[in-house]
Design an enzyme around this catalytic site. Structure first.
Site, PDB file in Angstrom:
ATOM      1  CG  HIS A 209     -63.937  29.782  45.851  1.00 20.13           C
ATOM      2  ND1 HIS A 209     -63.331  30.944  46.306  1.00 20.13           N
ATOM      3  CD2 HIS A 209     -63.911  31.127  44.839  1.00 20.13           C
ATOM      4  CE1 HIS A 209     -63.180  31.877  46.317  1.00 20.13           C
ATOM      5  NE2 HIS A 209     -63.390  32.300  44.141  1.00 20.13           N
TER       6      HIS A 209
ATOM      7  CG  HIS B 221     -67.370  32.783  47.872  1.00 18.75           C
ATOM      8  ND1 HIS B 221     -67.468  31.509  46.345  1.00 18.75           N
ATOM      9  CD2 HIS B 221     -67.144  34.111  46.592  1.00 18.75           C
ATOM     10  CE1 HIS B 221     -67.612  32.240  45.021  1.00 18.75           C
ATOM     11  NE2 HIS B 221     -67.677  33.461  46.066  1.00 18.75           N
TER      12      HIS B 221
ATOM     13  CB  CYS C  96     -63.188  44.733  33.767  1.00 22.46           C
ATOM     14  SG  CYS C  96     -63.489  42.282  33.926  1.00 22.46           S
TER      15      CYS C  96
ATOM     16  CB  CYS D 271     -64.689  44.272  37.349  1.00 23.12           C
ATOM     17  SG  CYS D 271     -63.234  43.712  37.384  1.00 23.12           S
TER      18      CYS D 271
ATOM     19  CB  CYS E 101     -59.523  43.832  34.210  1.00 25.07           C
ATOM     20  SG  CYS E 101     -60.237  43.894  35.419  1.00 25.07           S
TER      21      CYS E 101
ATOM     22  CG  HIS F  42     -61.572  39.171  35.998  1.00 22.23           C
ATOM     23  ND1 HIS F  42     -61.743  40.771  36.722  1.00 22.23           N
ATOM     24  CD2 HIS F  42     -61.624  38.535  36.951  1.00 22.23           C
ATOM     25  CE1 HIS F  42     -63.203  39.972  37.498  1.00 22.23           C
ATOM     26  NE2 HIS F  42     -63.135  39.313  37.377  1.00 22.23           N
TER      27      HIS F  42
ATOM     28  CE  LYS G 228     -58.040  36.994  41.902  1.00 15.49           C
ATOM     29  NZ  LYS G 228     -58.805  37.906  41.385  1.00 15.49           N
TER      30      LYS G 228
ATOM     31  CE  LYS H 100     -65.317  27.076  37.271  1.00 17.36           C
ATOM     32  NZ  LYS H 100     -66.417  28.007  36.096  1.00 17.36           N
TER      33      LYS H 100
HETATM   34  N1  MSP Z   1     -71.440  39.869  43.419  1.00 16.14           N
HETATM   35  C1  MSP Z   1     -70.486  40.710  43.874  1.00 16.14           C
HETATM   36  C2  MSP Z   1     -70.939  41.649  45.723  1.00 16.14           C
HETATM   37  C3  MSP Z   1     -72.327  41.991  45.516  1.00 16.14           C
HETATM   38  S1  MSP Z   1     -72.014  43.123  46.829  1.00 16.14           S
HETATM   39  C4  MSP Z   1     -73.453  44.030  46.879  1.00 16.14           C
HETATM   40  C5  MSP Z   1     -69.482  40.066  44.086  1.00 16.14           C
HETATM   41  N2  MSP Z   1     -69.199  38.443  44.208  1.00 16.14           N
HETATM   42  S2  MSP Z   1     -67.756  37.240  44.220  1.00 16.14           S
HETATM   43  O1  MSP Z   1     -68.734  36.266  44.312  1.00 16.14           O
HETATM   44  O2  MSP Z   1     -67.506  37.839  43.546  1.00 16.14           O
HETATM   45  O3  MSP Z   1     -68.070  37.132  45.712  1.00 16.14           O
HETATM   46  C6  MSP Z   1     -67.086  38.014  46.398  1.00 16.14           C
HETATM   47  C7  MSP Z   1     -66.469  37.774  47.344  1.00 16.14           C
HETATM   48  O4  MSP Z   1     -66.455  36.681  47.938  1.00 16.14           O
HETATM   49  C8  MSP Z   1     -65.557  38.916  48.259  1.00 16.14           C
HETATM   50  O5  MSP Z   1     -65.364  40.571  47.806  1.00 16.14           O
HETATM   51  C9  MSP Z   1     -64.809  38.339  49.500  1.00 16.14           C
HETATM   52  O6  MSP Z   1     -65.943  38.153  50.132  1.00 16.14           O
HETATM   53  C10 MSP Z   1     -65.396  36.800  48.611  1.00 16.14           C
HETATM   54  N3  MSP Z   1     -63.897  36.187  48.261  1.00 16.14           N
HETATM   55  C11 MSP Z   1     -64.385  35.660  46.943  1.00 16.14           C
HETATM   56  N4  MSP Z   1     -62.879  35.065  46.417  1.00 16.14           N
HETATM   57  C12 MSP Z   1     -61.987  34.895  47.643  1.00 16.14           C
HETATM   58  C13 MSP Z   1     -60.732  34.760  48.170  1.00 16.14           C
HETATM   59  N5  MSP Z   1     -60.200  34.506  47.315  1.00 16.14           N
HETATM   60  N6  MSP Z   1     -60.578  35.652  49.411  1.00 16.14           N
HETATM   61  C14 MSP Z   1     -60.793  36.095  50.390  1.00 16.14           C
HETATM   62  N7  MSP Z   1     -62.634  35.973  49.988  1.00 16.14           N
HETATM   63  C15 MSP Z   1     -62.820  35.984  48.622  1.00 16.14           C
HETATM   64  O7  MSP Z   1     -68.087  40.437  44.403  1.00 16.14           O
END
Ligand code: MSP
Length: 632
Positions: free
Chosen positions: A19, A22, A127, A130, A144, A147, A296, A299
């Site tokens: 999304h 990312h 959790c 997380c 948590c 979440h 936030k 889904k």
């Molecule tokens: N797999 C772990 C990261 C491991 S790194 C060794 C993880 N994955 S995640 O898919 O949840 O991705 C988290 C990251 O995605 C956040 O730290 C950020 O970079 C990005 N984001 C996900 N949602 C976000 C927002 N709503 N806003 C901004 N960035 C966000 O955690």
């Protein structure tokens, strides 16, 4: 000697599709990588996917496929997103890659051999979202905080990493290196975690409960905890322990994450590195969260913003620009499509798009379609100074990750350039051949500023930058980087200028409505008239000779026209057309309308126009008519 730069994104979980959050992190990393490559730095940029653990195993089970099949499918979506967003990563890592599995096992064995891993038992609140245990006091109403779900209570025998042993070292390291974690608010947050005694980290899961992971090298019955596995990707990607890239890039490692994963990156990872005998990374750069509808994204709330939908609807560069300009690095931001369209129309269509189109149109007209030759005495200091000031501001913004500030500085330069046009009125100079030298110099200075703006935009909006460079006739040999701007390398006289399509057409907010709804209904048809009455209206073909804004009006333009005689008319089309694009156009006017004064200017006729989705359009012809010709 050239510098090195290593930038990483988090590796994303493969339990859900990408999304906007990312996409944001990956785009920021891309802007940094492009910027450093432009500066001539040896650059390595890594992104990828995190594929083990309970979360993925659960998602796969729900989908009725194996975890590997599931991971393959979603990982492919993240990988495919990269070219769609023009991401220039050098490596895409998957934690299921054999070289990564080998590196994780190598590090585990090393830490185990140095007695920093021991076997023990643990119970606590876990959790799955997380993938970590929570302390009682970290929970909010027993849930948590991230979440909003009640964690599972787990009690099992496991392997533990002696994280507590490194607590004092880490506090000391953060204090001695004040920008180790930045911006400062996140350094403070990390130090706040470290105020309490650090517990040892549970780094295994019994296979009896979870098989989807990397088997511990020292116990076949356990798999590695997903965070211990995932964080290691950052050194796997460099070929740790022996790879050349590891030697070259690890000392300059820059991690980029959002605030949600500060604890694993700010606490677990440096202590893991210390235990494995690896130097800490250089910086952890932490940004805020994109929310949607002020909450936030989730889904269940149905407010997930998909990057590809926006890219397809508004174009990639507009999307990249909005994300980078709207978020203050470190703070949260709320995504709204309305705000996006607002910026697109004002910053991109009005400021940048108009600047490029009016400059190129005038330069083609006044300089025979080529970059003109001028003597260096005529180079302008206003735009040069603005360019140099912008370069300095952009460099300092990149040093402290304030990318929005870099864009603000570039836009100030764009506005100064627009003002330069208004103040110098090339269209007035163009009327008298005696002004040729001055006019040529002005056009050259404007083209040089456009080239500089394009170079400054290269990391942010790569497609737009290329389009502008193409129009100004620039090529690689012109020093297309910040050093080139500093040296004053501009453009080669004689290079052809090319008029391109509008860079950013204005978007009307009701764009989504289906076409048929936009048909005008005939309910307001006026009463019938006979031919004699119609014949009283004298419609004529007119050629626009000159155009300028009526002072103090935001939409009136004063047009000098030829209809067999010269006349002045005033038209309310200043929001839809720039004066320069009107010059030379053939239009239709009502020639026998009684003169009327509009904002102090007498108008001798009225131009005909109609509405489009994107504002007004003047009536034009598909064959060249005779100036002054009657319309029947
Ligand atoms: N797999 C772990 C990261 C491991 S790194 C060794 C993880 N994955 S995640 O898919 O949840 O991705 C988290 C990251 O995605 C956040 O730290 C950020 O970079 C990005 N984001 C996900 N949602 C976000 C927002 N709503 N806003 C901004 N960035 C966000 O955690």
């Amino acid at each position: 000697m050239s510098k090195s730069f290593y930038i990483t994104t988090p590796i994303y979980y493969v339990n859900a599709s990408p999304h906007i959050g990312h996409a944001y992190t990956t785009i920021v990393a891309d802007v940094l990588a492009r910027y450093h490559r432009m500066a001539g730095d040896n650059t390595f940029f890594v992104t990828g996917t995190d594929e083990h653990g309970d979360k993925i195993a659960e998602a796969a089970q729900k989908a009725g496929i194996t975890p590997k099949e599931y991971a393959d499918k979603i990982s492919a979506q993240f990988r495919a997103l990269c070219p769609e967003l023009m991401i220039t990563n050098d490596y895409f890592i998957r934690t299921t890659d054999p070289n990564h599995i080998e590196t994780v096992r190598y590090i585990l064995q090393k830490v185990y051999d140095s007695d920093d891993i021991y076997f023990g038992s643990y119970e606590g609140h876990y959790c799955v979202g997380c993938e970590r245990f929570y302390m009682e006091k970290e929970l909010v109403d027993g849930k948590c905080p991230d979440h909003q779900t009640k964690p599972e209570y787990r009690k099992e025998s496991n392997y533990f990493f002696r994280m507590s042993k490194y607590q004092d070292w880490l506090i000391d390291h953060i204090k001695k290196n004040p920008d180790f974690i930045r911006p400062e608010r996140y350094k403070n947050e990390a130090l706040a975690f470290l105020r309490d005694p650090l517990e040892d980290l549970c780094i295994s899961r019994p296979k009896s409960r979870l098989e989807w992971g990397i088997t511990l090298p020292f116990d076949e019955n356990y798999v590695t905890y997903v965070w211990f596995d995932a964080l290691i990707n950052y050194v796997t990607a460099l070929g740790y322990p022996d790879g050349e890239n590891f030697k070259k890039f690890w000392p300059v490692a820059e991690h980029l994450i959002a605030k949600d994963i500060l604890k694993p990156h700010g606490i677990y990872w440096p202590t893991m590195l210390k235990a494995a005998g690896i130097e800490p990374y250089q910086h952890l750069n932490v940004h805020g969260y994109w929310n949607s509808d002020q909450s936030k994204m989730s889904k269940s709330l149905g407010n997930i913003v998909r990057p590809l939908d926006l890219k397809d609807k508004y174009g990639l560069d507009a999307f990249r620009y909005f994300l980078l300009r709207d978020m203050v690095f470190g703070l949260d931001s709320n995504f709204s499509e309305e705000a996006f369209v607002g910026r697109l129309n004002s910053d991109l269509a009005n400021d940048l798009g108009n600047l490029v189109s009016r400059t190129i149109t005038m330069a083609i007209k006044y300089c025979d379609g080529k970059v003109p030759e001028i003597n260096s005495g005529n180079k302008d200091s206003v735009l040069r100074e603005a360019a140099l000031k912008t370069v300095a501001e952009v460099e300092s913004s990149f040093n402290d990750m304030s990318l929005h500030k870099a864009l603000m500085a570039i836009w100030e330069f764009i506005n100064i350039t627009n003002k330069y046009i208004v103040e110098n009125e090339p269209w007035t100079l163009g009327k008298d051949p005696a002004n040729k030298e001055k006019l040529t110099a002005i056009m050259y200075n404007l083209l040089a500023a456009l080239k500089d703006i394009a170079v400054l935009l290269m990391p942010f909006m790569p497609q737009t930058a290329q389009k502008i460079l193409r129009q100004t006739g620039a090529d690689e040999s012109h020093g297309l980087d910040l050093e080139g701007i500093k040296r004053g390398h501009a453009l080669k006289a004689g290079s052809p200028l090319i008029r391109g399509e509008s860079l950013f057409p204005r978007i009307t907010q009701d764009k989504e409505k289906p076409a048929q709804e936009k048909k005008v209904s005939l309910t307001d048809l006026k009463p019938e008239i006979d031919y004699e009455e119609f014949a009283k209206v004298d419609l004529r073909v007119a050629k626009i000779l000159a155009a300028e804004a009526v002072p103090k009006s935001n939409k009136l333009l004063k047009l000098k026209i030829d209809i067999g005689e010269e006349r002045t008319i005033v038209a309310g089309i200043g929001k839809d057309y720039t004066p320069e694009e009107l010059i030379g156009k053939t239009i239709v006017i009502v020639a026998n309308l009684k003169p009327a004064k509009l904002m102090g200017v007498e108008s001798h006729g009225m131009l005909l126009a109609t509405d489009t989705d994107k504002g007004l359009t003047v009536l034009a012809f598909d064959r060249e008519p005779k100036t002054g010709g009657k319309i029947r």
